[in-house]
Design a protein around this motif. Structure first.
Motif, short mmCIF file in Angstrom:
data_model
loop_
_atom_site.label_atom_id
_atom_site.label_comp_id
_atom_site.label_asym_id
_atom_site.label_seq_id
_atom_site.Cartn_x
_atom_site.Cartn_y
_atom_site.Cartn_z
N ILE A 345 27.97 -57.70 25.18
CA ILE A 345 28.69 -58.96 24.96
C ILE A 345 28.33 -59.94 26.08
O ILE A 345 28.41 -59.59 27.26
CB ILE A 345 30.22 -58.72 24.96
CG1 ILE A 345 30.60 -57.69 23.90
CG2 ILE A 345 30.96 -60.04 24.72
CD1 ILE A 345 32.06 -57.30 23.95
N PRO A 346 27.93 -61.17 25.73
CA PRO A 346 27.57 -62.15 26.77
C PRO A 346 28.75 -62.47 27.69
O PRO A 346 29.90 -62.48 27.25
CB PRO A 346 27.17 -63.39 25.95
CG PRO A 346 26.84 -62.86 24.58
CD PRO A 346 27.75 -61.69 24.37
N LEU A 347 28.43 -62.73 28.94
CA LEU A 347 29.46 -63.11 29.90
C LEU A 347 29.79 -64.59 29.76
O LEU A 347 28.95 -65.40 29.39
CB LEU A 347 28.99 -62.84 31.33
CG LEU A 347 28.53 -61.42 31.68
CD1 LEU A 347 28.18 -61.34 33.17
CD2 LEU A 347 29.58 -60.40 31.32
N SER A 348 31.04 -64.94 30.07
CA SER A 348 31.42 -66.35 30.09
C SER A 348 30.82 -67.00 31.33
O SER A 348 30.29 -66.32 32.22
CB SER A 348 32.94 -66.48 30.12
OG SER A 348 33.45 -66.01 31.37
N ALA A 349 30.92 -68.32 31.40
CA ALA A 349 30.36 -69.04 32.54
C ALA A 349 31.02 -68.59 33.84
O ALA A 349 30.36 -68.39 34.86
CB ALA A 349 30.53 -70.55 32.34
N GLU A 350 32.35 -68.42 33.82
CA GLU A 350 33.07 -67.98 35.01
C GLU A 350 32.68 -66.56 35.39
O GLU A 350 32.49 -66.25 36.57
CB GLU A 350 34.57 -68.06 34.76
CG GLU A 350 35.44 -67.68 35.94
CD GLU A 350 35.34 -68.64 37.12
OE1 GLU A 350 35.71 -68.25 38.23
OE2 GLU A 350 34.87 -69.78 36.91
N GLN A 351 32.52 -65.72 34.40
CA GLN A 351 32.11 -64.33 34.67
C GLN A 351 30.68 -64.28 35.22
O GLN A 351 30.39 -63.50 36.12
CB GLN A 351 32.23 -63.50 33.39
CG GLN A 351 33.68 -63.27 32.96
CD GLN A 351 33.81 -62.77 31.54
OE1 GLN A 351 32.86 -62.86 30.74
NE2 GLN A 351 34.99 -62.24 31.20
N GLN A 352 29.81 -65.12 34.70
CA GLN A 352 28.43 -65.18 35.20
C GLN A 352 28.39 -65.62 36.65
O GLN A 352 27.60 -65.11 37.45
CB GLN A 352 27.60 -66.14 34.34
CG GLN A 352 27.29 -65.60 32.95
CD GLN A 352 26.56 -66.61 32.09
OE1 GLN A 352 26.57 -67.82 32.37
NE2 GLN A 352 25.94 -66.15 31.02
N LYS A 353 29.28 -66.54 37.00
CA LYS A 353 29.37 -67.02 38.37
C LYS A 353 29.74 -65.88 39.31
O LYS A 353 29.12 -65.70 40.38
CB LYS A 353 30.41 -68.15 38.46
CG LYS A 353 30.60 -68.73 39.85
CD LYS A 353 31.65 -69.83 39.83
CE LYS A 353 31.92 -70.38 41.22
NZ LYS A 353 32.96 -71.45 41.20
N HIS A 354 30.73 -65.09 38.94
CA HIS A 354 31.14 -63.95 39.75
C HIS A 354 30.05 -62.88 39.80
O HIS A 354 29.82 -62.26 40.84
CB HIS A 354 32.43 -63.33 39.20
CG HIS A 354 33.67 -64.09 39.56
ND1 HIS A 354 34.43 -63.78 40.68
CD2 HIS A 354 34.28 -65.15 38.97
CE1 HIS A 354 35.46 -64.61 40.75
NE2 HIS A 354 35.40 -65.44 39.73
N GLU A 355 29.38 -62.70 38.67
CA GLU A 355 28.33 -61.68 38.61
C GLU A 355 27.16 -62.05 39.51
O GLU A 355 26.59 -61.20 40.21
CB GLU A 355 27.86 -61.51 37.16
CG GLU A 355 26.96 -60.32 36.94
CD GLU A 355 27.66 -58.99 37.11
OE1 GLU A 355 26.95 -57.97 37.27
OE2 GLU A 355 28.91 -58.96 37.10
N ALA A 356 26.79 -63.33 39.50
CA ALA A 356 25.68 -63.79 40.34
C ALA A 356 26.00 -63.59 41.82
O ALA A 356 25.16 -63.15 42.61
CB ALA A 356 25.39 -65.26 40.05
N LYS A 357 27.23 -63.90 42.19
CA LYS A 357 27.66 -63.71 43.57
C LYS A 357 27.65 -62.23 43.94
O LYS A 357 27.20 -61.85 45.02
CB LYS A 357 29.07 -64.29 43.76
CG LYS A 357 29.58 -64.19 45.18
CD LYS A 357 30.97 -64.83 45.30
CE LYS A 357 31.51 -64.71 46.72
NZ LYS A 357 32.86 -65.33 46.83
N PHE A 358 28.12 -61.40 43.02
CA PHE A 358 28.15 -59.95 43.25
C PHE A 358 26.74 -59.40 43.41
O PHE A 358 26.46 -58.62 44.34
CB PHE A 358 28.85 -59.26 42.08
CG PHE A 358 28.72 -57.76 42.07
CD1 PHE A 358 29.40 -56.99 42.99
CD2 PHE A 358 27.91 -57.12 41.14
CE1 PHE A 358 29.29 -55.61 42.99
CE2 PHE A 358 27.78 -55.75 41.12
CZ PHE A 358 28.48 -54.99 42.05
#
Length: 365
Positions: A345-358
């Motif tokens: 399932i694709p990540l939302s924009a906010e989730q992608q932001k957290h994932e990139a930081k992680f």
């Protein structure tokens, strides 16, 4: 001291009692009089000169909100206060029970000190500003008389020496707010959760046969279903039960634990028995119910996930760090990300932001 010795003062209908050989009085005080009698501000004094903790202003709006939301069924325990000054008790009779019932007259020059209940009193005063109709309702006050500073400090200490705070789980169980009613319904109507929820403890022991605390299920339900009201909580509870039971069907470890095929002490090896993962399931569920008609089929993919904590590639830095469970909001988002990635399932924009930081942090390590 006789009544004639008091030139003027304030009176209360009262009941006289005795503890440890000392008199005390229980009075019914109209809410609108609290502000008038409790005028002394101890916050200006040093700690050793106070007989009360400092007022935590952050608690006042919470209690005030409770009053307004429960306007016709709120409940408060007694305030406790000390009187420093002249007072006189006038019984309605000098014999029998009447000798303990009468009026307590307190001299105008006397000082009243709240010993227990200052936050309730402050919240009531604020609620009165917004709803003056509360003014004629009453709260019981226990008055100790002729107590100096040291004695007032001891009363405060004794009253707060052995408090046992009600667990959040029990508070939800006994609550009647729509959100609490919904969570109670889920706990009792879900085929999976029925029998595995602890309704009383603040923490589950390693040997508990229960799988989750009710407070954890409540927090998860608030993520799963939003905007719960008195008109829709029952229908939303049905929706929540449907999701949780479908989820449980696709988590063999949950089923094994419920059937006592996994020892309680061994549950610690799996992340899906933690409150943070329960919350993450709920966040995922909210997204699935809102935007995926085939959500039941999607949940079947959960069977292929390795829930063991040793699966560090999936769980380390998300729901736990350095062997310790992380209950932060960031942890729940990162855990949801891991679930969604495994479910395709694709990540939302906010989730992608957290994932990139992680991922940036992980690459830096």
């Amino acid at each position: 001291m006789s009544l004639s010795d008091i030139v003027s003062g304030v009176s209360f209908p009262a009941i006289r009692g005795t503890q440890a050989g000392n008199e005390y009085f229980i009075v019914m005080c109209p809410l609108k009089r609290l502000k008038k009698i409790f005028t002394f501000d101890e916050s200006t004094l040093s700690a050793e000169d106070r007989a009360q903790r400092l007022l935590n202003l952050g608690r006042i709006p919470q209690i005030t909100k409770y009053i307004h939301q429960n306007r016709f069924n709120y409940a408060f325990s007694s305030l406790t206060a000390c009187i420093d000054g002249h007072c006189s008790f006038q019984p309605i009779s000098f014999e029998g029970h009447g000798s303990k019932i009468g009026n307590l007259l307190v001299d105008d020059d006397a000082e009243f000190y709240i010993t227990d209940g200052q936050h309730r009193s402050a919240a009531i005063n604020r609620a009165l500003e917004e709803d003056p109709s509360l003014g004629d309702e009453t709260i019981s006050v226990v008055f100790f008389v002729n107590k100096d500073l040291k004695q007032r400090q001891k009363i405060f200490r004794d009253l707060n020496l052995y408090p046992v705070k009600t667990s959040k789980s029990t508070a939800v169980l006994y609550g009647d707010a729509p959100e609490e009613l919904l969570s109670n319904e889920v706990a009792n109507k879900s085929a999976f959760f029925k029998g595995v929820i602890d309704f009383s403890e603040n923490n589950l022991s390693a040997r508990s046969s229960k799988l989750f605390m009710h407070s954890s299920l409540f927090a998860a339900n608030m993520e799963l279903v939003k905007d719960v009201t008195s008109d829709n909580w029952e229908s939303k509870a049905v929706e929540a039960v449907s999701f949780w039971d479908c989820l449980a069907e696709n988590l063999p470890l949950w089923q094994q634990a419920k059937n006592h095929q996994i020892k309680p002490a061994d549950r610690k090896h799996y992340v899906l028995f933690t409150a943070i993962v329960l919350k993450s399931f709920a966040i995922l569920g909210h997204e699935l119910l809102a935007g995926h008609k085939n959500w039941q089929s999607i949940l079947k993919k959960l069977k292929t996930i390795d829930w063991d904590r040793s699966n560090k590639q999936m769980w380390e830095g998300r729901c736990y760090n350095n062997g310790r469970i992380d209950h932060s909001n960031a942890a729940s988002i990162l855990t949801v990300n891991a679930l969604k990635q495994n479910l395709g399932i694709p990540l939302s924009a906010e989730q992608q932001k957290h994932e990139a930081k992680f991922m940036g942090v992980m690459d830096g390590n």
